[in-house]
Design a protein around this motif. Structure first.
Motif, PDB file in Angstrom:
ATOM      1  N   GLY A 133      13.949  24.307  38.186  1.00  0.00           N
ATOM      2  CA  GLY A 133      14.882  24.559  37.090  1.00  0.00           C
ATOM      3  C   GLY A 133      16.315  24.712  37.545  1.00  0.00           C
TER       4      GLY A 133
ATOM      5  N   SER B 279      21.674  11.246  30.501  1.00  0.00           N
ATOM      6  CA  SER B 279      21.123  12.232  31.433  1.00  0.00           C
ATOM      7  C   SER B 279      20.454  11.539  32.620  1.00  0.00           C
ATOM      8  CB  SER B 279      20.101  13.121  30.725  1.00  0.00           C
ATOM      9  OG  SER B 279      20.695  13.798  29.650  1.00  0.00           O
TER      10      SER B 279
ATOM     11  N   LEU C 264      14.395  18.436  31.560  1.00  0.00           N
ATOM     12  CA  LEU C 264      13.682  19.508  32.240  1.00  0.00           C
ATOM     13  C   LEU C 264      12.178  19.479  31.959  1.00  0.00           C
ATOM     14  CD1 LEU C 264      14.299  21.825  34.146  1.00  0.00           C
ATOM     15  CD2 LEU C 264      14.598  23.318  32.171  1.00  0.00           C
ATOM     16  N   SER C 265      11.802  19.243  30.693  1.00  0.00           N
ATOM     17  CA  SER C 265      10.374  19.214  30.371  1.00  0.00           C
ATOM     18  C   SER C 265       9.672  18.056  31.086  1.00  0.00           C
ATOM     19  CB  SER C 265      10.169  19.099  28.861  1.00  0.00           C
ATOM     20  OG  SER C 265      10.736  17.902  28.370  1.00  0.00           O
TER      21      SER C 265
ATOM     22  N   ASN D 131      21.873  17.651  31.838  1.00  0.00           N
ATOM     23  CA  ASN D 131      20.554  17.004  31.905  1.00  0.00           C
ATOM     24  C   ASN D 131      19.404  17.946  31.558  1.00  0.00           C
ATOM     25  OD1 ASN D 131      20.662  18.599  34.182  1.00  0.00           O
ATOM     26  ND2 ASN D 131      20.535  16.901  35.647  1.00  0.00           N
ATOM     27  N   GLN D 132      19.691  18.979  30.775  1.00  0.00           N
ATOM     28  CA  GLN D 132      18.646  19.922  30.360  1.00  0.00           C
ATOM     29  C   GLN D 132      17.524  19.237  29.577  1.00  0.00           C
ATOM     30  OE1 GLN D 132      17.911  23.433  30.406  1.00  0.00           O
ATOM     31  NE2 GLN D 132      19.152  23.308  32.255  1.00  0.00           N
ATOM     32  N   ASP D 133      17.855  18.131  28.903  1.00  0.00           N
ATOM     33  CA  ASP D 133      16.851  17.436  28.103  1.00  0.00           C
ATOM     34  C   ASP D 133      15.755  16.806  28.962  1.00  0.00           C
ATOM     35  OD1 ASP D 133      19.166  15.788  28.886  1.00  0.00           O
ATOM     36  OD2 ASP D 133      18.017  14.140  27.994  1.00  0.00           O
TER      37      ASP D 133
ATOM     38  N   PHE E 166      18.952  21.704  37.452  1.00  0.00           N
ATOM     39  CA  PHE E 166      19.430  21.124  36.202  1.00  0.00           C
ATOM     40  C   PHE E 166      20.565  21.958  35.624  1.00  0.00           C
ATOM     41  CE2 PHE E 166      15.361  19.310  36.893  1.00  0.00           C
ATOM     42  CZ  PHE E 166      15.365  18.072  36.263  1.00  0.00           C
ATOM     43  N   ASP E 167      21.445  21.290  34.899  1.00  0.00           N
ATOM     44  CA  ASP E 167      22.548  21.978  34.219  1.00  0.00           C
ATOM     45  C   ASP E 167      22.631  21.471  32.778  1.00  0.00           C
ATOM     46  OD1 ASP E 167      23.809  19.458  34.323  1.00  0.00           O
ATOM     47  OD2 ASP E 167      24.898  19.963  36.150  1.00  0.00           O
ATOM     48  N   ALA E 168      23.726  21.775  32.107  1.00  0.00           N
ATOM     49  CA  ALA E 168      23.854  21.410  30.691  1.00  0.00           C
ATOM     50  C   ALA E 168      23.816  19.902  30.465  1.00  0.00           C
ATOM     51  CB  ALA E 168      25.151  21.982  30.134  1.00  0.00           C
TER      52      ALA E 168
END
Length: 497
Positions: A146, A15, A157-158, A153-155, A149-151
């Motif tokens: 938000g 990611s 996001l936090s 690199n969603q990890d 971001f896509d599938a």
């Protein structure tokens, strides 16, 4: 050879942060610097420049109340508009265009503040324009993060929201140190001008990233929203069948799933109501409290160094305490209490936060009383009040945002954020109205003189606390994260505060 291929694939699939992220983070830090910088001196400036320039004791109460009223009306407008700005962006303009264009309005507002530092009418108009700018973009900026971001690199996001929150606090902390010093040394033109320069920088940073942003296009007017469904239900209340809730009447013309989502919104709003008590007083730490700080002994002696802190800079302690308590509560206090069997539910946190909020005002009441009787209390008392209020902020504000997210369906989460900001707005409206009454003289001015002002709000919060103790056990809850599929009709009453 196979192992090398697997390793290569792992590198490719790792990611990565979107290239647009630095522009968004830089924009937010500069914008928050501009907003909190001008707020750190706003009440002090209004009193000194317009309402009581001679420092007359006879004019003090009405002058302070007038300045506080304008400050809280400013915040009210700034926090009422995100709900509108979010709908405009989603329906008509998209987030990018709205942020860019309203940021230009924001810059104009700061320019007006700097230009009209000797004209009350011009300065008030500048305040209104700044409030429109700050409120107009507020709900879109965090949502724009938000969108990047896509599938793949969603990890991350936090992590990016962690940096986003850090940029907010860094910008506000630096500004509450720098701008009061600038005001003392160089006067209001520079003190209001520098936040304007930072807002212009924020706009430029945002514009420079224009080719890198993921731009979600507007979706057109969506009738399945809180305003339309509620209006329809209220105007067709006579069509409700026995056993149906008020909103069920809208299930014909509107999406039934959305109508059920609105029920969750109103359940959460019942919890939000109690947060009104917190927001009616929190922003006073950036208005009324700065006036008390100016009359206190502001010598800070740390043993190895000593200095005199500017009145507007005392609020810096809020940011410091807040960042400490977020870590301490989440990784220390909450787990410790949970192990003892004292589960830290959102409602328990909220109730405790309200009690701490009242306690912080008890400390300020004694400080104010000392000032009214000719004393110069140590600024350490106000720092103690900031420490208590910061703990309350973690328990109320952050818990409220968490509750809004977990207790609303996916399609309603943006709506809930907008409604939470409306609670902030209404809280400041309450304080503005109280100060308006004091400004007008009569019963309010006589009975809320001196520390009675703080005791009034202690009692005000106390009423909310008592009501909360009776009502919270009967509030219906549904956590859409842990229990997303439970039918709304079988939600059990919670029996935990």
């Amino acid at each position: 050879m196979v192992q090398q291929t697997v390793a290569a694939d792992a590198v490719v699939k790792k990611s990565r942060f979107p290239k647009s992220v630095p522009f968004i983070i830089g924009n937010e830090a500069a914008e928050r610097f501009s907003f909190y910088g001008m707020r750190s001196i706003l009440t002090l400036f209004l009193v000194k420049q317009f309402f009581n320039p001679t420092g007359s004791a006879a004019l003090s109460q009405q002058a302070d109340a007038h300045a506080n009223k304008l400050n809280h009306l400013f915040v009210m407008v700034a926090y009422a508009l995100p709900f509108v700005g979010g709908m405009v962006a989603d329906w008509f303009t998209g987030k990018y265009k709205l942020i860019l264009y309203i940021s230009m309005v924001y810059c104009l507002g700061h320019l007006l503040l700097s230009m009209f530092d000797t004209s009350l009418g011009g300065f008030e108009f500048g305040m209104l324009v700044v409030a429109i700018g700050a409120g107009g973009i507020k709900s879109c900026v965090s949502a724009n993060v938000g969108d990047q971001f896509d599938a793949s690199n969603q990890d991350l996001l936090s992590k990016i929201y962690g940096w986003f929150y850090f940029s907010i606090n860094a910008g506000s902390m630096l500004s509450t140190i720098a701008i009061p010093i600038t005001y003392r040394l160089y006067g209001p033109k520079w003190a209001f001008g520098i936040p304007g320069i930072l807002m212009a920088l924020a706009t430029l940073i945002f514009f420079l990233g224009r080719k890198l942003y993921v731009k979600v296009p507007p979706q057109g007017v969506n009738r399945n929203n809180l305003v339309f469904i509620t209006f329809y239900a209220l105007t067709h209340i006579g069509q409700r069948r026995p056993g149906e809730s008020l909103l069920d009447v809208a299930k014909g013309p509107f999406d039934p799933e959305k109508v059920e989502g609105m029920k969750a919104v109103y359940r959460v709003m019942a919890v939000f109501f109690f947060a009104l008590a917190f927001w009616a007083v929190w922003d006073q730490c950036l208005s009324e409290w700065t006036l008390y700080a100016a009359k206190s002994d502001r010598n800070i002696n740390l043993g190895f160094t000593s200095f005199v802190i500017d009145p507007g800079s005392v609020s810096t302690f809020n940011t410091v305490f807040l960042m400490i308590f977020i870590v301490l509560f989440n990784y220390g206090l909450y787990p410790f209490l949970d192990k003892l069997g004292l589960k830290t539910t959102p409602l328990r946190r909220l109730g405790t936060g309200l009690i701490l909020t009242a306690l912080s005002f008890v400390v300020i009441a004694f400080t104010h009383n000392s000032i009214e009787h000719g004393g110069t209390p140590s600024i350490w008392w106000q720092i103690l009040a900031f420490m208590i209020l910061s703990a309350a902020e973690v328990l109320v504000s952050i818990t409220g945002l968490e509750y809004a997210y977990t207790h609303s369906p996916k399609s309603m989460k943006s709506t809930m954020t907008g409604l939470w900001l409306l609670v902030v707005s209404f809280g400041n409206l309450i304080t503005a109205v109280v100060n308006s009454f004091i400004e007008g003289g009569g019963w309010w001015a006589r009975n809320l003189k001196g520390a009675n002002y703080e005791w009034f709000f202690v009692i005000f919060i106390g009423v909310f606390v008592v009501a909360f103790l009776f009502i919270s056990p009967r509030l219906k809850e549904r956590n859409y994260i842990t229990d997303p599929y439970v039918d709304n009709q079988v939600i059990a009453d919670t029996h935990q505060l």
